[in-house]
Design a protein around this motif. Structure first.
Motif, PDB file in Angstrom:
ATOM      1  N   SER A 110       8.419  29.474  -5.416  1.00  0.00           N
ATOM      2  CA  SER A 110       7.438  28.651  -5.833  1.00  0.00           C
ATOM      3  C   SER A 110       6.171  29.374  -6.585  1.00  0.00           C
ATOM      4  CB  SER A 110       6.685  28.050  -4.828  1.00  0.00           C
ATOM      5  OG  SER A 110       6.184  28.982  -3.734  1.00  0.00           O
ATOM      6  N   MET A 111       5.693  28.872  -7.854  1.00  0.00           N
ATOM      7  CA  MET A 111       4.569  29.236  -8.684  1.00  0.00           C
ATOM      8  C   MET A 111       3.700  28.296  -8.830  1.00  0.00           C
ATOM      9  SD  MET A 111       6.896  29.122 -11.866  1.00  0.00           S
ATOM     10  CE  MET A 111       8.568  29.013 -11.328  1.00  0.00           C
ATOM     11  N   TYR A 112       2.534  28.986  -9.438  1.00  0.00           N
ATOM     12  CA  TYR A 112       1.468  28.236  -9.864  1.00  0.00           C
ATOM     13  C   TYR A 112       1.807  27.988 -11.339  1.00  0.00           C
ATOM     14  CZ  TYR A 112      -0.933  28.667  -5.599  1.00  0.00           C
ATOM     15  OH  TYR A 112      -1.166  28.694  -4.273  1.00  0.00           O
ATOM     16  N   ILE A 113       1.519  26.700 -12.052  1.00  0.00           N
ATOM     17  CA  ILE A 113       1.723  26.496 -13.398  1.00  0.00           C
ATOM     18  C   ILE A 113       0.287  25.894 -13.804  1.00  0.00           C
ATOM     19  CG2 ILE A 113       4.302  26.659 -13.401  1.00  0.00           C
ATOM     20  CD1 ILE A 113       4.098  23.608 -13.733  1.00  0.00           C
ATOM     21  N   PRO A 114      -0.031  25.957 -14.983  1.00  0.00           N
ATOM     22  CA  PRO A 114      -1.498  25.103 -15.539  1.00  0.00           C
ATOM     23  C   PRO A 114      -0.985  23.776 -15.252  1.00  0.00           C
ATOM     24  CG  PRO A 114      -0.624  26.722 -17.111  1.00  0.00           C
ATOM     25  CD  PRO A 114       0.623  26.675 -16.210  1.00  0.00           C
ATOM     26  N   GLN A 115      -2.091  22.958 -14.884  1.00  0.00           N
ATOM     27  CA  GLN A 115      -2.092  21.653 -14.624  1.00  0.00           C
ATOM     28  C   GLN A 115      -1.655  20.793 -15.696  1.00  0.00           C
ATOM     29  OE1 GLN A 115      -5.561  20.420 -12.935  1.00  0.00           O
ATOM     30  NE2 GLN A 115      -4.803  18.225 -12.171  1.00  0.00           N
ATOM     31  N   PRO A 155       5.978  18.606 -20.895  1.00  0.00           N
ATOM     32  CA  PRO A 155       7.372  18.520 -21.083  1.00  0.00           C
ATOM     33  C   PRO A 155       7.790  19.790 -21.873  1.00  0.00           C
ATOM     34  CG  PRO A 155       6.702  16.351 -21.221  1.00  0.00           C
ATOM     35  CD  PRO A 155       5.554  17.137 -21.324  1.00  0.00           C
ATOM     36  N   LEU A 156       7.273  19.981 -22.963  1.00  0.00           N
ATOM     37  CA  LEU A 156       7.757  21.328 -23.725  1.00  0.00           C
ATOM     38  C   LEU A 156       7.751  22.529 -22.866  1.00  0.00           C
ATOM     39  CD1 LEU A 156       9.155  22.458 -26.160  1.00  0.00           C
ATOM     40  CD2 LEU A 156       6.540  22.398 -27.164  1.00  0.00           C
ATOM     41  N   GLN A 157       6.493  22.849 -22.367  1.00  0.00           N
ATOM     42  CA  GLN A 157       6.345  24.048 -21.774  1.00  0.00           C
ATOM     43  C   GLN A 157       7.207  24.019 -20.281  1.00  0.00           C
ATOM     44  OE1 GLN A 157       3.801  22.002 -22.317  1.00  0.00           O
ATOM     45  NE2 GLN A 157       2.874  23.241 -23.981  1.00  0.00           N
ATOM     46  N   LEU A 158       7.415  22.876 -19.548  1.00  0.00           N
ATOM     47  CA  LEU A 158       8.287  23.130 -18.363  1.00  0.00           C
ATOM     48  C   LEU A 158       9.809  23.250 -18.898  1.00  0.00           C
ATOM     49  CD1 LEU A 158       6.737  20.093 -16.534  1.00  0.00           C
ATOM     50  CD2 LEU A 158       6.461  22.543 -16.036  1.00  0.00           C
ATOM     51  N   ASN A 161      14.459  26.588 -18.967  1.00  0.00           N
ATOM     52  CA  ASN A 161      15.450  27.310 -19.859  1.00  0.00           C
ATOM     53  C   ASN A 161      15.477  29.064 -19.577  1.00  0.00           C
ATOM     54  OD1 ASN A 161      16.812  25.061 -20.771  1.00  0.00           O
ATOM     55  ND2 ASN A 161      15.304  24.799 -22.277  1.00  0.00           N
ATOM     56  N   LYS A 162      14.203  29.482 -19.255  1.00  0.00           N
ATOM     57  CA  LYS A 162      14.093  30.683 -19.310  1.00  0.00           C
ATOM     58  C   LYS A 162      14.723  31.152 -18.064  1.00  0.00           C
ATOM     59  CE  LYS A 162      10.727  34.453 -19.336  1.00  0.00           C
ATOM     60  NZ  LYS A 162       9.531  34.918 -19.966  1.00  0.00           N
ATOM     61  N   PHE A 163      14.586  30.522 -16.833  1.00  0.00           N
ATOM     62  CA  PHE A 163      15.165  30.827 -15.661  1.00  0.00           C
ATOM     63  C   PHE A 163      16.704  30.695 -15.563  1.00  0.00           C
ATOM     64  CE2 PHE A 163      11.122  29.797 -13.677  1.00  0.00           C
ATOM     65  CZ  PHE A 163      10.756  30.992 -12.916  1.00  0.00           C
ATOM     66  N   LEU A 164      17.147  29.620 -16.550  1.00  0.00           N
ATOM     67  CA  LEU A 164      18.548  29.450 -16.558  1.00  0.00           C
ATOM     68  C   LEU A 164      19.368  30.333 -17.483  1.00  0.00           C
ATOM     69  CD1 LEU A 164      18.855  25.673 -16.084  1.00  0.00           C
ATOM     70  CD2 LEU A 164      19.336  27.370 -14.322  1.00  0.00           C
ATOM     71  N   ASN A 165      18.442  31.062 -18.551  1.00  0.00           N
ATOM     72  CA  ASN A 165      19.018  31.835 -19.499  1.00  0.00           C
ATOM     73  C   ASN A 165      19.922  30.869 -20.420  1.00  0.00           C
ATOM     74  OD1 ASN A 165      17.904  34.220 -18.490  1.00  0.00           O
ATOM     75  ND2 ASN A 165      19.421  34.630 -17.275  1.00  0.00           N
ATOM     76  N   VAL A 210      20.704  29.015 -23.734  1.00  0.00           N
ATOM     77  CA  VAL A 210      20.422  28.651 -25.192  1.00  0.00           C
ATOM     78  C   VAL A 210      20.045  27.298 -25.722  1.00  0.00           C
ATOM     79  CG1 VAL A 210      21.407  28.984 -27.544  1.00  0.00           C
ATOM     80  CG2 VAL A 210      21.660  30.971 -25.703  1.00  0.00           C
ATOM     81  N   THR A 211      20.986  26.478 -24.961  1.00  0.00           N
ATOM     82  CA  THR A 211      20.791  25.010 -25.180  1.00  0.00           C
ATOM     83  C   THR A 211      19.831  24.529 -24.347  1.00  0.00           C
ATOM     84  OG1 THR A 211      23.156  24.857 -25.912  1.00  0.00           O
ATOM     85  CG2 THR A 211      22.194  22.803 -25.484  1.00  0.00           C
ATOM     86  N   PRO A 212      18.779  23.794 -24.619  1.00  0.00           N
ATOM     87  CA  PRO A 212      17.935  23.150 -23.886  1.00  0.00           C
ATOM     88  C   PRO A 212      18.359  22.260 -22.648  1.00  0.00           C
ATOM     89  CG  PRO A 212      17.171  22.975 -26.339  1.00  0.00           C
ATOM     90  CD  PRO A 212      18.157  23.382 -26.116  1.00  0.00           C
ATOM     91  N   SER A 213      17.702  22.544 -21.565  1.00  0.00           N
ATOM     92  CA  SER A 213      18.012  21.401 -20.456  1.00  0.00           C
ATOM     93  C   SER A 213      16.882  20.424 -20.373  1.00  0.00           C
ATOM     94  CB  SER A 213      18.160  22.328 -19.288  1.00  0.00           C
ATOM     95  OG  SER A 213      19.187  23.221 -19.285  1.00  0.00           O
ATOM     96  N   SER A 214      17.340  19.333 -19.634  1.00  0.00           N
ATOM     97  CA  SER A 214      16.145  18.427 -19.193  1.00  0.00           C
ATOM     98  C   SER A 214      16.139  18.344 -17.865  1.00  0.00           C
ATOM     99  CB  SER A 214      16.708  17.002 -19.607  1.00  0.00           C
ATOM    100  OG  SER A 214      18.221  16.750 -18.799  1.00  0.00           O
ATOM    101  N   PHE A 215      14.770  17.836 -17.534  1.00  0.00           N
ATOM    102  CA  PHE A 215      14.384  18.054 -16.066  1.00  0.00           C
ATOM    103  C   PHE A 215      13.792  16.561 -15.592  1.00  0.00           C
ATOM    104  CE2 PHE A 215      11.109  19.427 -18.611  1.00  0.00           C
ATOM    105  CZ  PHE A 215       9.818  18.816 -18.189  1.00  0.00           C
ATOM    106  N   HIS A 216      13.620  16.504 -14.269  1.00  0.00           N
ATOM    107  CA  HIS A 216      12.866  15.242 -13.974  1.00  0.00           C
ATOM    108  C   HIS A 216      11.744  15.887 -12.943  1.00  0.00           C
ATOM    109  CE1 HIS A 216      16.251  12.910 -15.308  1.00  0.00           C
ATOM    110  NE2 HIS A 216      17.066  13.848 -14.865  1.00  0.00           N
TER     111      HIS A 216
END
Length: 59
Positions: free
Chosen positions: A28-33, A37-40, A45-49, A51-57
């Protein structure tokens, strides 16, 4: 005693990022409120390494 704003945690939310199967992408981590979508997407993608962007919900 240190307050949340003195600790640098004002206007943040605690979250746990997971992949579509529910596997945690780190602890778990703190992120800015204000993180959008772009920052998340960049964080995931950084955690998953990826190259192709992933989507999330958000839940």
């Amino acid at each position: 005693m240190e307050t949340a704003s003195e600790a640098g945690m004002s206007n943040t939310v605690m979250c746990v990022l997971t992949d579509p199967e529910g596997t945690h992408l780190g602890s778990s981590m703190y992120i800015p409120q204000t993180a959008g979508p772009l920052q998340l997407t960049q964080l995931v993608n950084k955690f998953l390494n990826n190259v192709t962007p992933s989507s999330f919900h958000l839940f």
